[in-house]
Design a protein around this motif. Structure first.
Motif, PDB file in Angstrom:
ATOM      1  N   TYR A 190       0.854  -1.198   0.000  1.00 46.78           N
ATOM      2  CA  TYR A 190       0.000   0.000   0.000  1.00 46.78           C
ATOM      3  C   TYR A 190       0.883   1.239   0.000  1.00 46.78           C
ATOM      4  CZ  TYR A 190      -3.333   3.465   1.875  1.00 46.78           C
ATOM      5  OH  TYR A 190      -4.104   4.581   2.088  1.00 46.78           O
ATOM      6  N   LEU A 191       0.670   2.116  -0.968  1.00 44.26           N
ATOM      7  CA  LEU A 191       1.454   3.347  -1.082  1.00 44.26           C
ATOM      8  C   LEU A 191       0.559   4.553  -0.884  1.00 44.26           C
ATOM      9  CD1 LEU A 191       3.958   5.050  -1.853  1.00 44.26           C
ATOM     10  CD2 LEU A 191       3.242   4.785  -4.253  1.00 44.26           C
ATOM     11  N   GLU A 192       0.922   5.395   0.074  1.00 48.61           N
ATOM     12  CA  GLU A 192       0.208   6.650   0.295  1.00 48.61           C
ATOM     13  C   GLU A 192       1.194   7.806   0.162  1.00 48.61           C
ATOM     14  OE1 GLU A 192      -2.080   8.879   3.962  1.00 48.61           O
ATOM     15  OE2 GLU A 192      -2.617   6.785   3.531  1.00 48.61           O
ATOM     16  N   VAL A 193       0.934   8.689  -0.792  1.00 49.42           N
ATOM     17  CA  VAL A 193       1.765   9.881  -0.975  1.00 49.42           C
ATOM     18  C   VAL A 193       1.065  11.014  -0.235  1.00 49.42           C
ATOM     19  CG1 VAL A 193       2.840  11.436  -2.634  1.00 49.42           C
ATOM     20  CG2 VAL A 193       2.516   9.022  -3.224  1.00 49.42           C
ATOM     21  N   GLU A 194       1.541  11.326   0.974  1.00 52.60           N
ATOM     22  CA  GLU A 194       0.831  12.263   1.837  1.00 52.60           C
ATOM     23  C   GLU A 194       0.672  13.636   1.210  1.00 52.60           C
ATOM     24  OE1 GLU A 194       2.211  12.552   5.814  1.00 52.60           O
ATOM     25  OE2 GLU A 194       1.578  10.505   6.339  1.00 52.60           O
ATOM     26  N   GLU A 195       1.645  14.047   0.404  1.00 53.60           N
ATOM     27  CA  GLU A 195       1.537  15.352  -0.241  1.00 53.60           C
ATOM     28  C   GLU A 195       0.344  15.423  -1.187  1.00 53.60           C
ATOM     29  OE1 GLU A 195       6.070  14.602   0.047  1.00 53.60           O
ATOM     30  OE2 GLU A 195       4.200  13.454  -0.032  1.00 53.60           O
ATOM     31  N   LEU A 196      -0.131  14.271  -1.624  1.00 53.31           N
ATOM     32  CA  LEU A 196      -1.277  14.224  -2.538  1.00 53.31           C
ATOM     33  C   LEU A 196      -2.572  13.881  -1.799  1.00 53.31           C
ATOM     34  CD1 LEU A 196       0.325  12.431  -5.622  1.00 53.31           C
ATOM     35  CD2 LEU A 196       0.044  14.886  -5.206  1.00 53.31           C
ATOM     36  N   THR A 197      -2.567  14.130  -0.475  1.00 51.35           N
ATOM     37  CA  THR A 197      -3.774  13.978   0.328  1.00 51.35           C
ATOM     38  C   THR A 197      -3.985  15.269   1.121  1.00 51.35           C
ATOM     39  OG1 THR A 197      -2.740  13.138   2.360  1.00 51.35           O
ATOM     40  CG2 THR A 197      -3.191  11.530   0.600  1.00 51.35           C
ATOM     41  N   GLU A 198      -5.094  15.314   1.866  1.00 59.37           N
ATOM     42  CA  GLU A 198      -5.401  16.503   2.660  1.00 59.37           C
ATOM     43  C   GLU A 198      -4.311  16.809   3.686  1.00 59.37           C
ATOM     44  OE1 GLU A 198      -8.137  13.578   3.499  1.00 59.37           O
ATOM     45  OE2 GLU A 198      -7.541  13.730   1.408  1.00 59.37           O
ATOM     46  N   LYS A 199      -3.518  15.782   4.059  1.00 54.69           N
ATOM     47  CA  LYS A 199      -2.447  15.979   5.037  1.00 54.69           C
ATOM     48  C   LYS A 199      -1.397  16.958   4.521  1.00 54.69           C
ATOM     49  CE  LYS A 199      -2.977  11.199   6.620  1.00 54.69           C
ATOM     50  NZ  LYS A 199      -2.330   9.859   6.683  1.00 54.69           N
ATOM     51  N   GLY A 200      -1.279  17.084   3.211  1.00 50.05           N
ATOM     52  CA  GLY A 200      -0.273  17.960   2.628  1.00 50.05           C
ATOM     53  C   GLY A 200      -0.732  19.389   2.414  1.00 50.05           C
ATOM     54  N   TYR A 201      -1.992  19.680   2.719  1.00 47.70           N
ATOM     55  CA  TYR A 201      -2.536  21.017   2.489  1.00 47.70           C
ATOM     56  C   TYR A 201      -2.106  21.970   3.609  1.00 47.70           C
ATOM     57  CZ  TYR A 201      -6.011  24.556   1.327  1.00 47.70           C
ATOM     58  OH  TYR A 201      -6.631  25.730   0.976  1.00 47.70           O
ATOM     59  N   PRO A 202      -1.805  23.252   3.315  1.00 47.86           N
ATOM     60  CA  PRO A 202      -1.942  23.955   2.038  1.00 47.86           C
ATOM     61  C   PRO A 202      -0.703  23.888   1.140  1.00 47.86           C
ATOM     62  CG  PRO A 202      -1.408  25.526   3.729  1.00 47.86           C
ATOM     63  CD  PRO A 202      -1.496  24.193   4.421  1.00 47.86           C
ATOM     64  N   GLY A 203       0.345  23.260   1.593  1.00 47.00           N
ATOM     65  CA  GLY A 203       1.568  23.258   0.793  1.00 47.00           C
ATOM     66  C   GLY A 203       1.456  22.474  -0.499  1.00 47.00           C
ATOM     67  N   ASN A 204       0.416  21.649  -0.636  1.00 46.83           N
ATOM     68  CA  ASN A 204       0.295  20.807  -1.822  1.00 46.83           C
ATOM     69  C   ASN A 204      -0.497  21.451  -2.954  1.00 46.83           C
ATOM     70  OD1 ASN A 204      -2.309  20.699  -0.859  1.00 46.83           O
ATOM     71  ND2 ASN A 204      -2.399  18.476  -0.637  1.00 46.83           N
ATOM     72  N   GLU A 205      -0.914  22.694  -2.793  1.00 48.76           N
ATOM     73  CA  GLU A 205      -1.727  23.343  -3.832  1.00 48.76           C
ATOM     74  C   GLU A 205      -1.014  23.373  -5.181  1.00 48.76           C
ATOM     75  OE1 GLU A 205      -4.517  26.697  -2.035  1.00 48.76           O
ATOM     76  OE2 GLU A 205      -2.471  26.853  -1.242  1.00 48.76           O
ATOM     77  N   LYS A 206       0.295  23.481  -5.138  1.00 46.25           N
ATOM     78  CA  LYS A 206       1.075  23.537  -6.385  1.00 46.25           C
ATOM     79  C   LYS A 206       1.110  22.198  -7.107  1.00 46.25           C
ATOM     80  CE  LYS A 206       5.516  22.681  -4.059  1.00 46.25           C
ATOM     81  NZ  LYS A 206       4.928  22.552  -2.707  1.00 46.25           N
ATOM     82  N   LEU A 207       0.631  21.138  -6.452  1.00 47.53           N
ATOM     83  CA  LEU A 207       0.664  19.800  -7.036  1.00 47.53           C
ATOM     84  C   LEU A 207      -0.665  19.409  -7.695  1.00 47.53           C
ATOM     85  CD1 LEU A 207       2.475  17.914  -4.125  1.00 47.53           C
ATOM     86  CD2 LEU A 207       3.507  18.824  -6.221  1.00 47.53           C
TER      87      LEU A 207
END
Length: 237
Positions: A190-207
């Motif tokens: 199982y692979l979870e990319v945290e930056e591509l989940t709500e856990k990475g917000y708000p820094g993940n907006e650029k993704l």
């Protein structure tokens, strides 16, 4: 990658994660003949994905199957997919034909919206796929892939944040948590990319190009993490 808010903006150099994954794996395993075949269909849920895999796996005979679903399952409709979508051969073939054309997909979507607008109210009262069926469908896909000798990697649903649509964010988080727990208990990689989940917000907006779809940077991140995960888990022999 294109997005609904700007469908005409498209850079052919910005490849989706499946194509980037193929490039990564070819570079890391120059001695192997590697081909990544994307089976994703816009709008498909795990219910439809399972039907698609049942139809394709015998002819494709993959060595590795990666499974990534999420948002479509959580959408609210008047009926669940397993009740609303027939799985007979003719209906399946017509949907498969439709999936190969963005123009036909958009036309079908427009016709459905017109039909909804002119028909009697039929409120959206249920998820397209329940949380329990979401997990079960992925387990069934895993079992089917392994039956044909393929390794399986389940990828956690992606979603940008819980602020733009708090209800949807919380719901997909619950689906993801249930999937993660089941994968761990059943020993499914199982692979979870945290930056591509709500856990990475708000820094993940650029993704992200929109809350449910990563942009090129997000696609590249997913491809890179998946490449490393496959090597770490020694999935590619």
């Amino acid at each position: 990658t294109t997005f609904e808010n700007n469908p005409l903006s498209f850079d052919p150099e910005q490849l989706p994660y499946t194509a980037l994954l193929e490039q990564n794996l070819e570079s890391a395993h120059a001695d192997k003949n590697i081909e990544v075949i994307p089976l994703a269909v816009p709008g498909y849920s795990t219910y439809q994905g399972l039907k698609l895999l049942e139809n394709k796996i015998q002819s494709l005979r993959p060595d590795i199957v990666t499974i990534l679903f999420g948002w479509n399952d959580t959408e609210m409709h008047s009926r669940a997919d397993k009740e609303a979508l027939p799985s007979d051969w003719l209906t399946y073939r017509s949907r498969e034909f439709l999936s190969h054309s963005q123009a036909l997909i958009r036309l079908s979507s427009w016709l459905r919206s017109k039909n909804v607008a002119t028909s009697s109210p039929n409120p959206s009262t249920t998820s397209r796929v329940s949380k329990e069926d979401f997990v079960k469908n992925i387990l069934d896909m895993t079992a089917l892939a392994r039956k044909y000798g393929a390794e399986v990697v389940v990828i956690a649903p992606v979603y940008m944040d819980s602020s733009s649509n708090r209800g949807a964010g919380l719901k997909i988080s619950k689906y993801r948590s249930a999937l993660k727990e089941t994968a761990e208990h059943t020993y499914i990689p199982y692979l979870e990319v945290e930056e591509l989940t709500e856990k990475g917000y708000p820094g993940n907006e650029k993704l992200f190009g929109e809350p449910i779809h990563p942009n090129y940077l997000g696609q590249k991140l997913l491809a890179d993490r998946l490449s490393k995960f496959l090597d770490k888990e020694r999935v590619i022999q």
